[in-house]
Design a protein around this motif. Structure first.
Motif, short mmCIF file in Angstrom:
data_model
loop_
_atom_site.label_atom_id
_atom_site.label_comp_id
_atom_site.label_asym_id
_atom_site.label_seq_id
_atom_site.Cartn_x
_atom_site.Cartn_y
_atom_site.Cartn_z
N LEU A 271 -9.15 31.39 1.04
CA LEU A 271 -9.83 31.23 -0.25
C LEU A 271 -10.97 32.24 -0.40
O LEU A 271 -11.21 32.76 -1.48
CB LEU A 271 -10.37 29.81 -0.39
N GLN A 272 -11.66 32.51 0.73
CA GLN A 272 -12.71 33.52 0.70
C GLN A 272 -12.13 34.90 0.39
O GLN A 272 -12.66 35.65 -0.43
CB GLN A 272 -13.45 33.57 2.04
N LEU A 273 -11.00 35.22 1.05
CA LEU A 273 -10.35 36.50 0.78
C LEU A 273 -9.92 36.60 -0.69
O LEU A 273 -10.06 37.66 -1.31
CB LEU A 273 -9.13 36.68 1.69
N ALA A 274 -9.36 35.49 -1.23
CA ALA A 274 -8.94 35.50 -2.64
C ALA A 274 -10.13 35.72 -3.56
O ALA A 274 -10.04 36.46 -4.54
CB ALA A 274 -8.25 34.17 -2.97
N LEU A 275 -11.28 35.09 -3.23
CA LEU A 275 -12.49 35.26 -4.04
C LEU A 275 -12.97 36.70 -3.98
O LEU A 275 -13.33 37.29 -5.01
CB LEU A 275 -13.58 34.31 -3.54
N TYR A 276 -12.97 37.30 -2.78
CA TYR A 276 -13.40 38.69 -2.65
C TYR A 276 -12.46 39.62 -3.42
O TYR A 276 -12.90 40.56 -4.09
CB TYR A 276 -13.42 39.10 -1.17
N SER A 277 -11.16 39.35 -3.33
CA SER A 277 -10.17 40.18 -4.02
C SER A 277 -10.35 40.08 -5.54
O SER A 277 -10.31 41.10 -6.25
CB SER A 277 -8.76 39.76 -3.63
N PHE A 278 -10.57 38.86 -6.01
CA PHE A 278 -10.77 38.67 -7.45
C PHE A 278 -12.07 39.36 -7.90
O PHE A 278 -12.11 40.01 -8.95
CB PHE A 278 -10.83 37.18 -7.77
N GLY A 279 -13.14 39.22 -7.10
CA GLY A 279 -14.39 39.88 -7.44
C GLY A 279 -14.24 41.39 -7.48
O GLY A 279 -14.78 42.06 -8.39
N ALA A 280 -13.50 41.95 -6.52
CA ALA A 280 -13.27 43.39 -6.52
C ALA A 280 -12.48 43.83 -7.75
O ALA A 280 -12.74 44.90 -8.31
CB ALA A 280 -12.53 43.79 -5.24
N MET A 281 -11.52 42.99 -8.16
CA MET A 281 -10.74 43.32 -9.36
C MET A 281 -11.64 43.32 -10.59
O MET A 281 -11.54 44.22 -11.44
CB MET A 281 -9.61 42.30 -9.54
N VAL A 282 -12.54 42.34 -10.71
CA VAL A 282 -13.45 42.27 -11.85
C VAL A 282 -14.39 43.47 -11.87
O VAL A 282 -14.62 44.09 -12.91
CB VAL A 282 -14.26 40.95 -11.82
N TRP A 304 -3.01 45.82 -7.96
CA TRP A 304 -2.80 45.34 -6.59
C TRP A 304 -3.82 44.27 -6.20
O TRP A 304 -3.49 43.31 -5.51
CB TRP A 304 -2.86 46.51 -5.60
N LEU A 305 -5.06 44.44 -6.64
CA LEU A 305 -6.06 43.40 -6.36
C LEU A 305 -5.67 42.09 -7.03
O LEU A 305 -5.85 41.00 -6.46
CB LEU A 305 -7.44 43.86 -6.85
N GLY A 306 -5.12 42.15 -8.25
CA GLY A 306 -4.65 40.95 -8.92
C GLY A 306 -3.49 40.30 -8.20
O GLY A 306 -3.44 39.08 -8.03
N ILE A 307 -2.54 41.13 -7.75
CA ILE A 307 -1.38 40.60 -7.01
C ILE A 307 -1.83 39.94 -5.71
O ILE A 307 -1.35 38.85 -5.34
CB ILE A 307 -0.38 41.74 -6.73
N ILE A 308 -2.75 40.59 -4.98
CA ILE A 308 -3.24 40.03 -3.71
C ILE A 308 -3.93 38.69 -3.95
O ILE A 308 -3.73 37.72 -3.20
CB ILE A 308 -4.20 41.03 -3.03
N THR A 309 -4.71 38.61 -5.01
CA THR A 309 -5.40 37.35 -5.34
C THR A 309 -4.39 36.23 -5.58
O THR A 309 -4.53 35.12 -5.04
CB THR A 309 -6.28 37.53 -6.59
#
Length: 753
Positions: A271-282, A304-309
């Motif tokens: 969940l932390q990784l998903a949050l970081y990925s989403f933040g990076a996408m934003v 790719w950041l969206g897909i990873i999230t």
């Protein structure tokens, strides 16, 4: 040119030649000149013979191997998409064209989506030998004909002593039936209407059946995670894991004899990784907007950041599903899930009631509908999880489970079931087709309107009493390597009496295509299947994902016309379900994905240009409240690229003023055919000039978006139905004077040669 399969051809000229034979007989039946049609048919037949001698027994031929010319002097009518609005407007237009004596000259009727509703209705009614579009000698036989001269809105007194005056002034049965059956989906009866519950049950069962493949994946993945959670000393050793580093030590736990996975720690980590990925996408998106960075690198990074999230969240969901289904030995989660189920069910019922109330505040009405959607979206997975938990924890064990774990057994059973599920039959296509059939697939017999739902495509036009019907669909080919389809992901697919197919696949005789069982109703529904995951260049992959999961699909998988790919074999339907998710369809597939013809070309003019019609009457009734003319622009591009045809139209009379009124309902343009005589295009658009009858002006004052009301509204009331029909009649009357000159000029030239 004939290939080794006599009922199949790669040559469009053979398709065209079969249509010309029909048109010749139809013109003879209506006492119209046939000389130019006969001459052009003979020229094409000779060209095909020469080509056949040079390219015998081969499936590969040039796309335009035989030149089609305007010498046949053909006349075509095109009805665009637009749902019931297009169908009703074009009903009035047909009545106007018939009354003006124009319809008898029309050789082709090309329809898309909603225009196909009324076009297919006309074709269905023309299966009666006593029906005809010949308004000169058989005016009483036109199925939608007026009975009442007073409806002409002409400012003159009618001679009521005429011998031809009808005995009855009631509306013709066919039109009266359509007026009464305007709500073709049959959902206007409220919550307790039988058809409403039929739709609900069909929708819910379809969602369950279509998701068997994802269910198998979820069960097997969850069981695999369950095996990892349990001691697996045979597969893992402590020294190997200890050497994997600090991060892993936070995720894995050990005792002196066993190894198992700590799901709680892993879930938090993911969940932390998903949050970081989403933040990076934003952040990436924000930088691209503020600094106008639109390069491929930035766009790909965002994607790719969206897909990873999304993937991380899906994996977290599977872990939670696994824990609940297999690992909650002490039922620690049961109470929480039960409470969540109760509250979610209560919320769904509450928001359903609130959303049905006549709320004056439109914002609150939309809010309640949105909340109902979220409540249902949460409710179904919870109920499903409860069902699986019940299956796992209760006493359903039989001796087979001594040899095979229950999840594996369930997955095998579900896979066997999925092989037998024809995804065409569990989609909403069947409901949509049946609703359309009840309204538009009709015939007149012994003075009564009866159902004609079972009429096959091959059984049309047996009496040569109307225009040859071309039903337009879209063949989705996102995975095609055909250079002619580059960037489109789709091809135009023809459904008609003589042939079905596309340039990319070749054409199969309708007698043998799909074993000759394709019904007119099915073709009509395919042509109108707008709600589809694959929509040619309009495909939205995120929207497609949700449409597949919730089974909101009107598209259909149909056999490939090419006999090379349609061998008789068992269809593995899970394969085509996966193809819905990963749309890499090719023209070499044995099953082809067909959807709304508007996903390729929404006006229905393209096939008439391909047949080089000298005169085309095109009616656009699609939703275009801002008069952007996107469908016309799309047609002009494709006609120029594919056929070398340029359309010259001055759209000024159709540009609305500040009050939304136009100068004329139509414009007249020139079709510049390459190395050939020019053609004429009359382009009609649903519009208002302010000079219409008072009842139409009154309806517009009450409904300012008329005549461009949203196509999402498929439930017409009487005033709405009559307003669109009457507008079509008004436009038909207005255009007939100019059409009469063009038609007489074309046929006068033909007769003088």
């Amino acid at each position: 040119m004939q290939t080794q399969h006599p009922d199949y051809t790669r040559s469009f000229a053979e398709v065209y030649l079969a249509e010309m034979d029909y048109i010749k007989k139809k013109r003879e039946n209506m006492n119209l000149t046939t000389e130019m049609v006969e001459n052009e048919s003979e020229r094409i037949r000779n060209s095909l013979k020469e080509l056949g001698e040079s390219k015998a027994d081969t499936d590969e031929v040039p796309r335009l191997n035989v030149r089609i010319s305007t010498d046949a002097d053909l006349v075509g009518v095109a009805f665009s998409g637009g749902g019931i609005r297009a169908a009703t407007f074009n009903l009035g237009l047909l009545q106007g064209l018939d009354k003006g004596g124009i319809l008898r000259y029309c050789d082709y009727l090309s329809t898309v989506s909603g225009g196909g509703y009324i076009g297919s209705c006309l074709s269905s009614l023309l299966t009666n030998s006593e029906a005809s579009t010949d308004s000169s000698s058989k005016e009483e036989q036109f199925p939608f004909r007026f009975h009442r001269d007073s409806e002409s809105d002409e400012h003159k007194e009618v001679n009521y002593h005429l011998q031809s005056a009808p005995n009855s002034y009631e509306e013709r049965l066919e039109v009266s039936y359509l007026r009464a059956a305007k709500n073709y989906l049959g959902l206007g009866g409220g919550l307790f209407h039988l058809e409403t519950w039929r739709f609900i049950m069909m929708f819910l069962s379809g969602v369950l059946l279509i998701n068997i493949v994802p269910l198998i994946f979820a069960i097997l993945t969850s069981y695999g995670l369950y095996l990892v959670e349990n001691p697996l000393t045979a597969f893992y050793s402590i020294p190997q894991i200890n050497e994997m580093g600090e991060v892993v030590n936070h995720i894995w736990k050990f005792d002196k004899d066993t190894t198992f996975f700590n799901f709680h720690t892993l879930t938090a980590f993911l969940l932390q990784l998903a949050l970081y990925s989403f933040g990076a996408m934003v952040i990436t998106r924000g930088l691209s907007v503020f600094f106008n960075l639109n390069g491929n690198l930035i766009r790909n990074l965002q994607a790719w950041l969206g897909i990873i999230t999304v993937l991380l969240l899906v994996f977290v969901g599977l872990i939670s599903f696994t824990f609940y289904l297999f690992l909650d030995e002490y039922r620690k989660v049961d109470e929480q899930i039960s409470a969540l189920l109760n509250y979610t069910l209560l919320a769904a019922v509450l928001f359903f009631i609130l959303s049905r109330l006549k709320e004056a505040n439109q914002f609150m009405q939309k809010f309640f509908n949105i909340m109902l959607f979220f409540a249902l979206a949460a409710l179904f997975p919870i109920i499903f999880a409860q069902f699986l938990r019940l299956l796992w924890t209760n006493y359903f064990f039989v001796p087979v489970f001594d040899l095979m774990p229950l999840p594996i057994f369930v997955a095998m059973i579900l896979f066997a079931i999925s092989l037998m599920i024809n995804i065409n039959r569990v989609s909403l296509h069947a409901f949509y087709r049946d609703g359309l059939s009840k309204t538009y697939m009709i015939k007149r017999e012994n003075g009564k309107i009866k159902s004609n739902e079972g009429i096959k495509l091959k059984a049309l036009h047996t009496h040569y009493n109307g225009p040859y019907h071309l039903i337009n669909a879209t063949l989705n080919l996102q995975g095609s390597k055909n250079r002619h389809l580059s960037g489109r992901g789709a091809d135009y697919f023809l459904l008609s009496k003589h042939y079905c197919g596309a340039e990319s696949t070749g054409y199969r005789n309708t007698e043998n295509y799909n074993n000759g069982q394709t019904e007119l109703a099915t073709a009509m529904a395919i042509s109108g299947g707008a709600a589809s995951p694959s929509m040619g260049t309009h495909t939205n992959f995120l929207m497609a994902f949700y449409m597949i999961l919730f089974n909101i699909r009107l598209n259909v998988w149909m056999p490939n016309p090419n006999p090379k790919y349609t061998v008789n074999k068992f269809t593995i339907w899970p394969r085509y379900f996966l193809k819905e998710f990963v749309p890499l369809n090719k023209e070499e597939n044995s099953q082809l994905n067909l959807s709304d013809g508007g996903h390729h070309e929404n006006l229905g003019i393209y096939p008439l240009l391909k047949r080089r019609c000298r005169l085309i009457i095109a009616s656009e009734a699609s939703s275009d409240p801002d008069y952007k003319m996107n469908d016309l622009a799309n047609l002009k591009r494709k006609a120029r690229i594919d056929l070398g045809i340029n359309l010259e139209l001055d759209m000024t009379p159709l540009r609305p003023n500040k009050d939304g009124l136009v100068e004329k309902h139509f414009v007249k343009g020139i079709i510049h055919y390459p190395n050939d005589k020019n053609g004429v295009l009359f382009y009609i658009k649903t519009s208002m000039t302010g000079k219409e009858p008072e009842d139409l002006l009154s309806y517009r004052r009450k409904n300012p978006s008329f005549p461009d009301e949203t196509t999402a509204n498929q439930f017409f009331n009487e005033a709405q139905f009559e307003s669109y029909r009457k507008l079509g009649e008004v436009v038909g009357k207005e255009i007939c004077a100019e059409l009469d000159k063009e038609v007489k000029m074309i046929f006068a030239q033909s007769e003088s040669l």
